[in-house]
Scaffold this motif. Structure first.
Motif, PDB file in Angstrom:
ATOM      1  N   ASN A  96       3.159  -2.563  -2.931  1.00 50.11           N
ATOM      2  CA  ASN A  96       2.859  -3.734  -2.117  1.00 50.11           C
ATOM      3  C   ASN A  96       1.571  -3.519  -1.330  1.00 50.11           C
ATOM      4  OD1 ASN A  96       2.831  -5.970  -0.501  1.00 50.11           O
ATOM      5  ND2 ASN A  96       4.725  -5.528   0.566  1.00 50.11           N
ATOM      6  N   LYS A  97       0.569  -4.283  -1.639  1.00 51.56           N
ATOM      7  CA  LYS A  97      -0.648  -4.389  -0.823  1.00 51.56           C
ATOM      8  C   LYS A  97      -1.013  -5.869  -0.835  1.00 51.56           C
ATOM      9  CE  LYS A  97      -5.207  -2.501   0.082  1.00 51.56           C
ATOM     10  NZ  LYS A  97      -5.655  -3.678   0.809  1.00 51.56           N
ATOM     11  N   PHE A  98      -0.173  -6.633  -0.192  1.00 56.16           N
ATOM     12  CA  PHE A  98      -0.240  -8.080  -0.299  1.00 56.16           C
ATOM     13  C   PHE A  98      -0.248  -8.703   1.083  1.00 56.16           C
ATOM     14  CE2 PHE A  98       1.528 -12.320  -1.179  1.00 56.16           C
ATOM     15  CZ  PHE A  98       0.781 -12.672  -2.290  1.00 56.16           C
ATOM     16  N   ALA A  99      -1.175  -9.594   1.317  1.00 54.77           N
ATOM     17  CA  ALA A  99      -1.214 -10.396   2.536  1.00 54.77           C
ATOM     18  C   ALA A  99      -1.741 -11.764   2.136  1.00 54.77           C
ATOM     19  CB  ALA A  99      -2.110  -9.757   3.592  1.00 54.77           C
ATOM     20  N   TYR A 100      -1.209 -12.790   2.699  1.00 51.75           N
ATOM     21  CA  TYR A 100      -1.624 -14.137   2.337  1.00 51.75           C
ATOM     22  C   TYR A 100      -3.090 -14.375   2.661  1.00 51.75           C
ATOM     23  CZ  TYR A 100       3.254 -14.900   1.511  1.00 51.75           C
ATOM     24  OH  TYR A 100       4.519 -14.800   1.015  1.00 51.75           O
ATOM     25  N   GLN A 101      -3.782 -15.079   1.760  1.00 49.13           N
ATOM     26  CA  GLN A 101      -5.169 -15.512   1.897  1.00 49.13           C
ATOM     27  C   GLN A 101      -6.190 -14.375   1.838  1.00 49.13           C
ATOM     28  OE1 GLN A 101      -5.140 -17.850   5.443  1.00 49.13           O
ATOM     29  NE2 GLN A 101      -4.071 -19.545   4.474  1.00 49.13           N
ATOM     30  N   VAL A 102      -5.805 -13.219   1.342  1.00 45.13           N
ATOM     31  CA  VAL A 102      -6.750 -12.126   1.104  1.00 45.13           C
ATOM     32  C   VAL A 102      -6.421 -11.486  -0.240  1.00 45.13           C
ATOM     33  CG1 VAL A 102      -7.152 -11.617   3.550  1.00 45.13           C
ATOM     34  CG2 VAL A 102      -5.338 -10.427   2.330  1.00 45.13           C
ATOM     35  N   ASN A 103      -7.337 -10.679  -0.747  1.00 47.75           N
ATOM     36  CA  ASN A 103      -7.077  -9.991  -2.006  1.00 47.75           C
ATOM     37  C   ASN A 103      -5.918  -9.016  -1.830  1.00 47.75           C
ATOM     38  OD1 ASN A 103      -9.237 -11.323  -3.103  1.00 47.75           O
ATOM     39  ND2 ASN A 103     -10.657  -9.634  -2.827  1.00 47.75           N
ATOM     40  N   GLY A 104      -4.959  -9.078  -2.738  1.00 53.04           N
ATOM     41  CA  GLY A 104      -3.821  -8.176  -2.650  1.00 53.04           C
ATOM     42  C   GLY A 104      -2.962  -8.248  -3.888  1.00 53.04           C
ATOM     43  N   TYR A 105      -1.948  -7.411  -3.930  1.00 52.49           N
ATOM     44  CA  TYR A 105      -1.047  -7.365  -5.073  1.00 52.49           C
ATOM     45  C   TYR A 105       0.335  -6.887  -4.633  1.00 52.49           C
ATOM     46  CZ  TYR A 105      -3.307  -2.775  -4.768  1.00 52.49           C
ATOM     47  OH  TYR A 105      -3.851  -1.605  -4.307  1.00 52.49           O
ATOM     48  N   LEU A 106       1.323  -7.345  -5.363  1.00 51.90           N
ATOM     49  CA  LEU A 106       2.719  -7.013  -5.075  1.00 51.90           C
ATOM     50  C   LEU A 106       3.465  -6.908  -6.395  1.00 51.90           C
ATOM     51  CD1 LEU A 106       5.304  -6.834  -3.250  1.00 51.90           C
ATOM     52  CD2 LEU A 106       5.329  -9.336  -3.296  1.00 51.90           C
TER      53      LEU A 106
END
Length: 122
Positions: A96-106
């Motif tokens: 999990n490296k996920f945050a809304y409205q930014v680059n990320g992945y889950l």
């Protein structure tokens, strides 16, 4: 001719690919440790038990945390490889490296054992 154990051969192959995060959890005991990649990310174990086979997480509140680093940001291509031994089907994040409205992945397992991938590119 050089003989290597299977683990040494696999580790040599993985490190030859120059990953930005490599955590051989069967080798890492203790509450905090550095990753084995070239970046040496600080990792913290919260509640998960170390065994010679890897870390045992209870599926409710145990986790491994990796310190924030720009090398882990999703900029162009992304490859994630992980191995888990899910003995009880629960839902939760695997990577999990996920945050809304930014680059990320889950990458998240659901209760049927299926892994779903979510990638956010702004």
């Amino acid at each position: 001719m050089r003989l290597m154990t299977r683990e040494a051969e696999e580790e040599s192959l993985v490190l030859g690919l120059r990953p930005v995060l490599y955590l051989p959890l069967w080798k890492r005991d203790g509450a905090s440790f550095m990753s084995d990649d070239a970046y040496g990310h600080l990792c913290t174990a919260n509640g998960c038990l170390w065994t010679p086979q890897g870390r045992r997480l209870d599926g409710t509140d145990d986790k491994l945390t990796v310190s924030a680093a720009s090398s882990l940001d999703c900029t162009n291509a992304l490859t994630v490889a992980t191995w888990i031994n899910q003995t009880v089907l629960t839902h939760g994040a695997i990577v999990n490296k996920f945050a809304y409205q930014v680059n990320g992945y889950l990458f998240k397992a659901n209760v049927t054992g299926i892994v779903n991938a979510y990638i956010q590119r702004s």
